[in-house]
Design a protein around this motif. Structure first.
Motif, short mmCIF file in Angstrom:
data_model
loop_
_atom_site.label_atom_id
_atom_site.label_comp_id
_atom_site.label_asym_id
_atom_site.label_seq_id
_atom_site.Cartn_x
_atom_site.Cartn_y
_atom_site.Cartn_z
N MET A 356 12.97 -9.61 11.22
CA MET A 356 13.41 -10.96 10.88
C MET A 356 14.70 -10.84 10.07
O MET A 356 14.71 -10.23 8.99
N ILE A 357 15.77 -11.41 10.59
CA ILE A 357 17.11 -11.23 10.04
C ILE A 357 17.70 -12.58 9.68
O ILE A 357 17.59 -13.54 10.46
N ALA A 358 18.31 -12.67 8.52
CA ALA A 358 18.89 -13.93 8.05
C ALA A 358 20.41 -13.86 8.01
O ALA A 358 20.98 -12.89 7.51
N GLU A 359 21.04 -14.90 8.55
CA GLU A 359 22.48 -15.08 8.35
C GLU A 359 22.60 -16.07 7.19
O GLU A 359 22.36 -17.25 7.34
N GLU A 360 22.93 -15.52 6.03
CA GLU A 360 22.91 -16.34 4.81
C GLU A 360 24.08 -15.92 3.93
O GLU A 360 24.30 -14.73 3.71
N SER A 361 24.84 -16.90 3.44
CA SER A 361 26.14 -16.60 2.84
C SER A 361 26.16 -16.68 1.32
O SER A 361 27.18 -16.39 0.72
N SER A 362 25.07 -17.08 0.68
CA SER A 362 25.07 -17.20 -0.78
C SER A 362 24.35 -16.01 -1.39
O SER A 362 23.77 -15.17 -0.69
N TRP A 382 22.47 -10.53 6.57
CA TRP A 382 23.87 -10.21 6.84
C TRP A 382 24.64 -10.17 5.53
O TRP A 382 24.53 -11.09 4.71
N ASN A 383 25.43 -9.12 5.32
CA ASN A 383 26.25 -8.99 4.11
C ASN A 383 27.61 -9.62 4.36
O ASN A 383 28.58 -8.95 4.71
N MET A 384 27.66 -10.94 4.17
CA MET A 384 28.90 -11.68 4.44
C MET A 384 29.98 -11.36 3.41
O MET A 384 31.18 -11.38 3.73
N GLY A 385 29.58 -11.06 2.17
CA GLY A 385 30.55 -10.71 1.14
C GLY A 385 31.29 -9.43 1.49
O GLY A 385 32.52 -9.36 1.36
N LYS A 402 46.51 -0.75 -3.41
CA LYS A 402 46.13 -0.11 -4.67
C LYS A 402 45.77 -1.15 -5.73
O LYS A 402 44.97 -0.87 -6.64
N ASP A 403 46.36 -2.35 -5.63
CA ASP A 403 46.06 -3.41 -6.60
C ASP A 403 44.85 -4.24 -6.19
O ASP A 403 44.44 -5.14 -6.93
N ASN A 404 44.33 -3.97 -5.00
CA ASN A 404 43.17 -4.73 -4.50
C ASN A 404 42.06 -3.80 -4.03
O ASN A 404 41.26 -4.16 -3.17
N PHE A 405 42.01 -2.61 -4.63
CA PHE A 405 41.07 -1.59 -4.18
C PHE A 405 39.62 -2.02 -4.38
O PHE A 405 38.71 -1.55 -3.68
N ASN A 406 39.40 -2.93 -5.31
CA ASN A 406 38.04 -3.42 -5.56
C ASN A 406 37.45 -4.14 -4.36
O ASN A 406 36.22 -4.29 -4.26
N LEU A 407 38.30 -4.58 -3.43
CA LEU A 407 37.77 -5.26 -2.25
C LEU A 407 36.89 -4.33 -1.41
O LEU A 407 35.97 -4.80 -0.73
N ILE A 408 37.17 -3.02 -1.43
CA ILE A 408 36.32 -2.12 -0.65
C ILE A 408 35.33 -1.35 -1.52
O ILE A 408 34.50 -0.61 -1.00
N THR A 409 35.39 -1.53 -2.82
CA THR A 409 34.44 -0.81 -3.68
C THR A 409 33.42 -1.74 -4.36
O THR A 409 32.37 -1.29 -4.81
N PHE A 410 33.72 -3.04 -4.42
CA PHE A 410 32.83 -3.96 -5.14
C PHE A 410 31.43 -3.98 -4.54
O PHE A 410 30.43 -4.13 -5.25
N SER A 411 31.32 -3.82 -3.22
CA SER A 411 30.00 -3.88 -2.57
C SER A 411 29.07 -2.79 -3.07
O SER A 411 27.84 -2.94 -2.98
N PHE A 412 29.60 -1.69 -3.62
CA PHE A 412 28.74 -0.64 -4.17
C PHE A 412 27.93 -1.15 -5.37
O PHE A 412 26.90 -0.57 -5.70
N MET A 413 28.40 -2.24 -5.98
CA MET A 413 27.72 -2.78 -7.15
C MET A 413 26.45 -3.55 -6.78
O MET A 413 25.53 -3.64 -7.58
N MET A 415 24.92 -3.41 -3.37
CA MET A 415 24.48 -3.05 -2.02
C MET A 415 22.97 -2.90 -1.88
O MET A 415 22.44 -2.92 -0.77
N MET A 416 22.23 -2.75 -3.00
CA MET A 416 20.78 -2.61 -2.92
C MET A 416 20.04 -3.88 -3.36
O MET A 416 18.82 -3.88 -3.44
N GLN A 417 20.77 -4.95 -3.63
CA GLN A 417 20.11 -6.19 -4.03
C GLN A 417 19.32 -6.81 -2.89
O GLN A 417 18.35 -7.53 -3.10
N GLU A 418 19.75 -6.55 -1.67
CA GLU A 418 19.05 -7.01 -0.47
C GLU A 418 19.05 -5.86 0.54
O GLU A 418 19.78 -4.87 0.39
N ASN A 419 18.26 -6.00 1.58
CA ASN A 419 18.34 -5.09 2.73
C ASN A 419 19.41 -5.64 3.65
O ASN A 419 19.18 -6.62 4.36
N PHE A 420 20.57 -5.02 3.64
CA PHE A 420 21.74 -5.62 4.28
C PHE A 420 22.00 -5.06 5.68
O PHE A 420 21.76 -3.90 5.98
N ILE A 421 22.55 -5.95 6.52
CA ILE A 421 23.24 -5.58 7.75
C ILE A 421 24.72 -5.88 7.52
O ILE A 421 25.07 -6.95 7.02
#
Length: 633
Positions: A356-362, A382-385, A402-413, A415-421
């Protein structure tokens, strides 16, 4: 005979009672059209209708009055004139006296567009041959297995020379071998249920029990699913329990009053999508929707359901129009919240292995996990963020990365809050957003290099995977729902190499246990260096159960080759490059891999050992321990 009739009447009465209470999860056996003796019995729920008649091919579309059971609001009639293949509708005299021809909400087959009359259809008995697949699925923990989904719109994958879309009979012959060749574990279809407008992509339904006749017959889809299972490929289907098509002759205000929809017109109307919202708190609607989900699972042996637009069901203020706070003064849609918990509980009780998979954006509501803890009870979300941040980053000129590197690293903070796709879905390649290939920065060669880099990050980041069709070879044009994919692209060597790259990457993912074995735990990942913003290089590890089972992933986000690049490693020994996105076979220029790296006892970050290697411009490499000493660090 008398007892048999009495028993049958009791069964019908019990089915009506549970339908009214929201506990009938096989309501299609009660309502709709059913072959009985030498004819068919028809039943429809329309509690506030003044009269209902059956009309169809078998009676020249003349009224055959139906009889109402006052206690349930269900109308019924039997006729021995009806035959399989004939069309029918219900003529409903609504509460205000207006007469309108309405569809059968429980029909299992409809005529081809633009008509929407139901067709009498008897399923041929299917002797399934997928017992081995289904048995293995029951013994498998989906959270600790690879899950790599090829997302599809069924009628725009390929078209025949005359422009006609492929049916599921065609897809069985061509798509199944393609999925196997490309090394996908699952295929997911955008909604297959009946819908009158192709432009809606199937997200505005009229028939919740009917596969669209546009795609072929239900029996053909059964055969397709079986063929997938025989080739070790799972089948997932999108499903839309939040809202439905606004067409007057379908579900809206069926008996002239709010029947399937909320009584409050602001809650009933879906302004954003021009549709109507189900009243998810109404017991009869719960019976209707859960029966639909169970029907698709059991009749077609599908392996999972992706529930569309979950946010629109759990928040009252999700839509663009006016909204009223709940009794607590908040924006929670309690009806939708409790319906989704009930849906997941019922399905998991009957079919524990169904995904059972949810498409949920919040991020305000727990979506996956145990219902007892307040979650909605889905398996995956779904990991929309992640998707939004990552695509923003890859569209960006490397000068600003280099000034926006957090865009690809923020998800590490989180990533285990939900079971993501991780979804790179159809929504990202339409409406002027450009294809994934077209989003990439730079000239054509650099775009392919970055697409390979992106897919490597996508495949090595914790989370299951989903990629929309055509993206596997870097189709440049946006997806068009009414045309086939641009298969002619594969005559171009770069597109052909990109397709080969994706197939090899998919195979790499399936065979590297470090990429999925511990994926539901932070033990699966270790960040080596997420702070190298100046060079814009990200380095991290993915780990399996065994101490020596780990991968080192290095992603270079700039068009500058990094030579003698320093990487901290956990153990002394030799490390071998097993993946390089710039290999010539993938469309790059490298003809051989980097040489094996011997670690040195030099401190780097938190590590006592260091290796050095070359990272290609806009490229990604993956290293694996060849010979290491795990007793030393």
């Amino acid at each position: 005979m008398k007892n048999t009739k009495q028993e049958k009447k009791q069964q019908v009465d019990d089915a009506k009672r549970t339908f009214l209470s929201g506990e009938n999860f096989y309501a299609q056996h009660l309502l709709g059209a059913h072959q009985e003796q030498d004819g068919y019995i028809f039943r429809v729920w329309a509690p506030n209708a003044l009269a209902v008649s059956l009309v169809g091919d078998f009676n020249n579309w003349q009224d055959l009055p139906m009889e109402k059971d006052e206690s349930s609001g269900i109308w019924q009639v039997y006729t021995d004139k009806a035959n399989e293949g004939e069309l029918y509708k219900f003529k409903v005299k609504q509460a205000d006296g207006r007469e309108i021809l309405k569809i059968d909400p429980f029909a299992v087959r409809f005529e081809k567009r633009p008509g929407d009359a139901a067709e009498l259809y008897n399923f041929p008995e299917k002797k399934w041959k997928d017992g081995l697949w289904r048995g293995r699925s029951k013994r498998t923990n989906a959270f600790k297995r690879p899950l790599n989904i090829y997302e599809m719109h069924a009628s725009s994958w390929k078209h025949h020379e005359d422009g006609a879309p492929y049916s599921f009979a065609d897809l069985k012959d061509e798509l199944v071998p393609y999925l196997a060749e490309m090394n996908y574990t699952h295929v997911e279809f955008m909604p297959l249920m009946e819908h009158p407008l192709g432009r809606s992509w199937g997200y505005q339904l009229i028939g919740y029990f009917a596969m669209s006749s546009y795609y072929g017959t239900p029996a053909e889809f059964q055969d397709f699913v079986e063929a997938c299972h025989l080739n070790n490929i799972g089948v997932l289907v999108d499903w839309v329990p939040g809202h439905y098509c606004i067409n007057d002759d379908t579900l809206p205000y069926y008996d002239g009053t709010p029947q399937f929809e909320y009584t409050d017109p602001d809650r009933a109307k879906n302004n954003r999508w021009g549709s109507i919202n189900f009243d998810l708190g109404k017991p009869q609607v719960q019976s209707f929707l859960i029966s639909s989900a169970m029907y698709w699972i059991e009749m077609f042996h599908i392996d999972g359901i992706r529930v569309d637009a979950v946010s629109s069901m759990i928040y009252r203020d999700y839509d663009d129009g006016p909204w009223t706070p709940n009794h607590e003064g908040g924006n929670r849609n309690f009806e939708g919240y409790y319906f989704l918990q009930k849906l997941n509980a019922v399905i998991k009780l009957a079919h524990p292995n169904i995904l059972m998979i949810a498409e949920e954006s919040s991020s305000e509501t727990p979506v996956t996990g145990m219902i007892e803890s307040g979650s909605l009870g889905f398996d995956f979300k779904w990991n929309m963020g992640w998707m939004n941040d990552v695509l923003r980053f890859y569209e960006m000129d490397p000068l600003y990365r280099k000034d926006n590197f957090n865009l690809i690293t923020f998800s590490f903070m989180y990533m285990m809050q939900e079971n993501f796709i991780l979804p790179l879905s159809h929504d990202e390649v339409v409406h002027g957003k450009k294809s994934l290939m077209h989003k990439m920065w730079g000239d054509r060669y650099k775009q392919f290099a970055q697409l390979r880099n992106l897919y490597t990050y996508f495949m090595t980041h914790p989370g299951k995977k989903l990629l929309f069709m055509g993206s596997e070879w870097g189709q440049f044009l946006e997806w068009k729902f009414d045309k086939g994919l641009e298969w002619v692209d594969l005559d171009d060597p770069l597109n052909h190499s990109m397709q080969h790259f994706t197939a090899e990457l998919n195979d790499f993912y399936k065979n590297q246990t470090a990429l999925w074995e511990l994926e539901d735990s932070y033990d699966t990942i270790e960040i080596i260096d997420a702070d190298n913003t100046e060079e814009s290089v990200l380095t991290f590890m993915r780990k399996g159960k065994r101490k020596k089972d780990f991968l080192i992933i290095v992603l270079n986000m700039t068009p500058i080759e990094r030579r003698e690049f320093h990487i901290g490693v956990p153990y002394p020994g030799t490390y071998k490059e097993i993946w390089n996105t710039e290999m010539k076979e993938f469309g790059g220029t490298w003809t051989k891999h980097n040489e094996d790296c011997q670690s040195e006892p030099i401190k780097f970050k938190e590590y006592g050992q260091l290796i050095k290697t070359t990272v290609p411009a806009l490229g990604a490499i993956i290293l694996k321990p060849e010979t290491i000493n795990t007793r030393k660090k």
